[in-house]
Design a protein around this motif. Structure first.
Motif, PDB file in Angstrom:
ATOM      1  N   TRP A   1       0.838  -1.201   0.000  1.00  0.00           N
ATOM      2  CA  TRP A   1       0.000   0.000   0.000  1.00  0.00           C
ATOM      3  C   TRP A   1       0.875   1.255   0.000  1.00  0.00           C
ATOM      4  O   TRP A   1       0.650   2.181  -0.757  1.00  0.00           O
ATOM      5  CB  TRP A   1      -0.923  -0.029   1.216  1.00  0.00           C
ATOM      6  N   LYS A   2       1.906   1.241   0.859  1.00  0.00           N
ATOM      7  CA  LYS A   2       2.816   2.390   0.925  1.00  0.00           C
ATOM      8  C   LYS A   2       3.508   2.605  -0.419  1.00  0.00           C
ATOM      9  O   LYS A   2       3.627   3.742  -0.889  1.00  0.00           O
ATOM     10  CB  LYS A   2       3.863   2.177   2.021  1.00  0.00           C
TER      11      LYS A   2
ATOM     12  N   ILE B   1       1.357   4.321  -2.932  1.00  0.00           N
ATOM     13  CA  ILE B   1       1.254   5.753  -2.639  1.00  0.00           C
ATOM     14  C   ILE B   1       2.517   6.482  -3.092  1.00  0.00           C
ATOM     15  O   ILE B   1       2.446   7.562  -3.687  1.00  0.00           O
ATOM     16  CB  ILE B   1       0.982   5.989  -1.141  1.00  0.00           C
TER      17      ILE B   1
ATOM     18  N   THR C   1       2.358   6.873  -6.814  1.00  0.00           N
ATOM     19  CA  THR C   1       1.390   7.919  -7.179  1.00  0.00           C
ATOM     20  C   THR C   1       1.971   9.303  -6.932  1.00  0.00           C
ATOM     21  O   THR C   1       1.858  10.201  -7.779  1.00  0.00           O
ATOM     22  CB  THR C   1       0.083   7.741  -6.372  1.00  0.00           C
TER      23      THR C   1
ATOM     24  N   TRP D   1       9.369   9.373   1.325  1.00  0.00           N
ATOM     25  CA  TRP D   1       8.198   8.719   0.781  1.00  0.00           C
ATOM     26  C   TRP D   1       8.431   7.268   0.880  1.00  0.00           C
ATOM     27  O   TRP D   1       7.958   6.348   0.917  1.00  0.00           O
ATOM     28  CB  TRP D   1       7.947   9.103  -0.660  1.00  0.00           C
TER      29      TRP D   1
END
Length: 170
Positions: A150-151, A154, A157, A170
């Protein structure tokens, strides 16, 4: 749910600091499950009983009266050193008395039950028990793998949206 986590961690840390042995009982009974906050299920599903037991087990395992020490936190995010020292001293005194008496002696505690009330959000409560607490709250390998995926989605993105602002964080 956050308060339950802090209360549980403080109870485990108190027991370790008081050298009260490895049997810690945490009263999860007041924690209720609601659709917004499944607190009791959190305790059970996170398997915190690997490190402590529900206080209901205390009465089953130790039918004789337990010695009780109460500690009520005075306010959130405050660590009252003198009050904590007093509680730890009281617990150590009971441990010493407990080990000195014969198991059949009626004055011997079946167990020492530290009843905590409050929020216990000051880091000082946990400073010497961080390894145990981190281990207890570590997610399962399956959950960690899902969280990492999931990280990374992100991060991808964000990198696409802000190509010039790539960050190591990030």
């Amino acid at each position: 749910m956050g308060n339950l986590m802090f209360q549980w961690a403080a109870t485990v840390a108190f027991a370790a600091r008081a050298e009260a042995g490895n049997e810690v009982y945490f009263d999860v009974n007041p924690a209720e499950d609601t659709p917004e906050c499944p607190a009791a299920a959190f305790f059970k599903n996170y398997r915190l009983q690997r490190f402590s037991r529900d206080a209901r087990d205390l009465r089953q395992k130790h039918p004789r009266a337990a010695c009780v020490v109460n500690f009520k936190e005075t306010a959130p995010n405050i660590y009252p050193r003198s009050a904590v020292s007093r509680v730890l001293k009281d617990v150590r005194k009971l441990v010493k008395k407990h080990t000195a008496l014969e198991s059949s002696d009626s004055e011997r505690c079946s167990a020492i039950h530290l009843v905590t009330q409050g929020y216990f959000q000051s880091w000082v409560y946990f400073q010497n028990s961080s390894k145990l607490i981190r281990r207890a709250f570590r997610a399962s390998p399956t959950t960690e793998k899902k969280a990492l995926a999931w990280k990374m989605s992100i991060v991808e993105t964000l990198a696409e949206r802000y190509p010039k602002k790539k960050s190591k964080n990030w």
